[in-house]
Scaffold this motif. Structure first.
Motif: not given
Length: 175
Positions: A69-70, A73-74, A77, A81, A83-85, A88
């Motif tokens: 997923t990381m 998305i990263v 975008n 990274s 915010q995604t971390d 998650i």
């Protein structure tokens, strides 16, 4: 047809194949899940699962899903990274207490395939020193087996391709 179009077709074909295989596996497993299993049989099967879950299947699977997923998305975008971390990590926390659900499903698979007596024998073996040693060694052995298979695949793939190409050439087909 261009390379990118062919790549898209291949990717979509692989995805369709994965969905079809998943549906087939689910369809084949439905009879096993539909059967009523005595609670003591299910408990023995769950005990076997607990005794042999040295690889922490649930946690490992969640980590692999999180990494995928990381990456997905990263890759598209990179600026988000952090915010995604954080997102998650939050979602992983939600799944933390749900391990039992998966392991219960695993147990059901074994419970419908083995009798109570067989499950008692299996559990007794995995409670023995030899069974515990086997269970502990399985994850490392599986890693070694994967490495052996990877070397085999790496070595055979070009040879296999060359043999197919040679056979096609012998038939007058140029590739």
């Amino acid at each position: 047809m261009g390379i990118s179009t062919m790549t898209g077709v291949i990717v979509r074909s692989k995805a369709l194949l994965a969905v079809a295989l998943s549906a087939l596996v689910l369809a084949l497993s439905v009879p096993a899940f539909a059967q009523e299993v005595p609670p003591e049989q299910l408990a023995l099967a769950r005990k076997y699962i607990d005794l042999t879950d040295r690889a922490a299947v649930y946690e490992t699977t969640l980590v692999e899903i999180a990494i995928g997923t990381m990456r997905q998305i990263v890759q598209q975008n990179p600026e988000i990274s952090e915010q995604t971390d954080a997102a998650i990590s939050k979602v992983l926390e939600e799944y933390k207490g749900r391990k039992g659900e998966l392991l219960d499903q695993f147990a059901r698979v074994y419970a419908v395939r083995f009798t109570i007596e067989e499950l008692q024998e299996i559990v007794a073996f995995y409670e023995s020193p030899t069974g515990q040693k086997l269970s502990a060694a399985n994850s490392e052995a599986n890693i070694d087996l994967q490495r052996v298979l990877q070397v085999f695949t790496t070595n055979v793939r070009p040879e296999f391709f060359a043999k197919v190409r040679a056979d096609l050439r012998a038939q007058g087909i140029a590739i």
